[in-house]
Design an enzyme around this catalytic site. Structure first.
Site, PDB file in Angstrom:
ATOM      1  N   CYS A 246       2.701   5.374  15.074  1.00 25.49           N
ATOM      2  CA  CYS A 246       1.989   6.089  16.138  1.00 25.49           C
ATOM      3  C   CYS A 246       2.964   6.760  17.107  1.00 25.49           C
ATOM      4  O   CYS A 246       3.620   7.732  16.738  1.00 25.49           O
ATOM      5  CB  CYS A 246       1.024   5.147  16.849  1.00 25.49           C
ATOM      6  N   HIS A 331      -2.320   3.416  12.149  1.00 25.70           N
ATOM      7  CA  HIS A 331      -1.985   2.021  12.439  1.00 25.70           C
ATOM      8  C   HIS A 331      -2.148   1.145  11.205  1.00 25.70           C
ATOM      9  O   HIS A 331      -3.262   0.689  10.912  1.00 25.70           O
ATOM     10  CB  HIS A 331      -2.870   1.487  13.569  1.00 25.70           C
ATOM     11  N   GLU A 333      -1.305  -1.844  10.938  1.00 27.19           N
ATOM     12  CA  GLU A 333      -1.678  -3.194  11.376  1.00 27.19           C
ATOM     13  C   GLU A 333      -3.161  -3.293  11.698  1.00 27.19           C
ATOM     14  O   GLU A 333      -3.673  -4.390  11.998  1.00 27.19           O
ATOM     15  CB  GLU A 333      -0.849  -3.613  12.590  1.00 27.19           C
TER      16      GLU A 333
END
Length: 381
Positions: A246, A331, A333
């Site tokens: 990001c 993202h 994650e």
């Protein structure tokens, strides 16, 4: 109690207040996620923003602190169509409204969030003021015009001290620009020895920690507001394997000579399709950013585009052509969102291991023993 949201173009929304009795200004943005409002509230990348949820029912499963992505929320306001005051979830500890009151965040419900979203898509994100007070609209417009948007969000959200999450595998220095907890969870789940450092940590300080790899975290705001971070990344490229996420992706691009620009209304939600150009596979990704790397700026750099957004064709991934370094705009994650892309952490560790085979180093403990007392104290804070 009544609450009002006033946009800089003069559009006024009047609804019900939930959360804190307060007045806050910020950039009004929208998130398209169906679930995950807890992670949205606690994502540091929303620092200083007033977040609109496009899904109409918010608060129905309450608040569970274990699901948070940071210690405390950084948003300036929360906008929903319908706020559920009585959650139904065996894990819920308290309600959404209680959380907002705890942190002084105003919320507004019972407004036409579809109309607001369409306006932001058409005109772009804009400044707004959310208030529970009784001020005249003219006063609110004057206050809104005199309130500039934040430019120091990274400083506000980054850790102030070095801390570690010990592990037996590779040592990863995670540079915290406003990192979500999910990044640390993914690294520690793989056994990594993670050292988290503040955003303004210098390249020399990072070298003294003897990392095997560098993780550039997500974070809020314009990447050009932290030029010192760009310079740090520039110095580290080629010395260590690097993985940017990001804001870390944007800083990596700037450090390699590319350029960034602000998107009209950004990408925020857990349902954004991204194409891997090397495999032609499409991944559904979690995203939260208002800036992007300019496609034309890649020419003349040592970067290649690896992923693109299927909706607007913006750049979603980059890799360095000669050094072990890559980045993604989305993202991996998740939290909230799909876990399609979590394999990227495995690719990062595989890249580190290849680099170590080609560039053998003395045992880490022997290297650390040579450091000065002051350096060791820095590493072990």
């Amino acid at each position: 109690m009544q609450a009002r949201l006033l946009l800089e173009d003069g559009t006024l929304f009047t609804g019900r207040s939930f959360g804190a009795e307060s007045q806050q200004t910020g950039e009004v943005v929208f998130n398209t996620g169906i679930t995950g409002y807890q992670e949205v509230l606690s994502d540091p990348s929303y620092c200083g923003q007033i977040v609109t949820m496009t899904y109409p029912l918010i608060g129905n499963y309450g608040i569970t602190r274990d699901d948070f992505e940071s210690i405390s929320p950084y948003i300036h306001g929360f906008v929903v169509r319908r706020h559920e005051e009585v959650p139904s979830n065996w894990r819920a500890e308290y309600s959404l409204g209680t959380l907002l009151k705890e942190y002084g965040i105003p919320g507004i419900s019972d407004i036409d969030t579809r109309m607001l979203t369409r306006k932001l898509r058409h005109h772009g994100t804009m400044k707004g003021i959310l208030t529970t007070g009784a001020e005249r609209v003219e006063e609110l417009m004057e206050r809104l015009g005199a309130s500039p948007l934040m430019r120091d969000q990274v400083k506000r959200t980054s850790t102030k001290h070095v801390f570690s999450s010990p592990g037996q595998a590779e040592r990863i220095v995670l540079i915290d620009y406003g990192a979500k907890s999910g990044i640390l969870r993914e690294l520690t789940k793989r056994g990594c020895d993670v050292v988290v450092v503040p955003h303004d940590t210098t390249a020399d300080q990072i070298r003294k920690l003897n990392p095997d790899g560098i993780q550039l975290s997500n974070g809020p705001g314009d990447p050009k507001d932290v030029p010192q971070s760009v310079e740090t990344v520039r110095q580290l490229i080629g010395e260590y394997p690097i993985f940017g996420i990001c804001l870390g992706h944007q800083l990596f691009a700037l450090a390699c000579g590319a350029d960034t620009t602000k998107l009209k209304f950004g990408h925020r939600g857990g349902n954004h399709p991204v194409k891997d150009l090397e495999t032609d596979r499409c991944y559904i990704t979690s995203q939260n950013h208002g800036y992007t790397v300019l496609d034309d700026s890649i020419e003349g750099t040592n970067l290649s585009v690896t992923h693109i957004n299927n909706n607007d064709r913006t750049i979603e991934g980059l890799k360095h052509n000669t050094h072990p370094a890559f980045s993604v705009q989305y993202h991996p994650e998740a939290a909230p969102g799909p876990f399609d892309s979590s394999y990227l952490f495995d690719e990062f560790l595989a890249m580190i291991r290849r680099h170590k085979q080609n560039h053998p180093q003395p045992p880490r403990q022997a290297q650390l023993s040579e450091a000065s007392k002051g350096e060791l104290q820095y590493a072990q804070k």
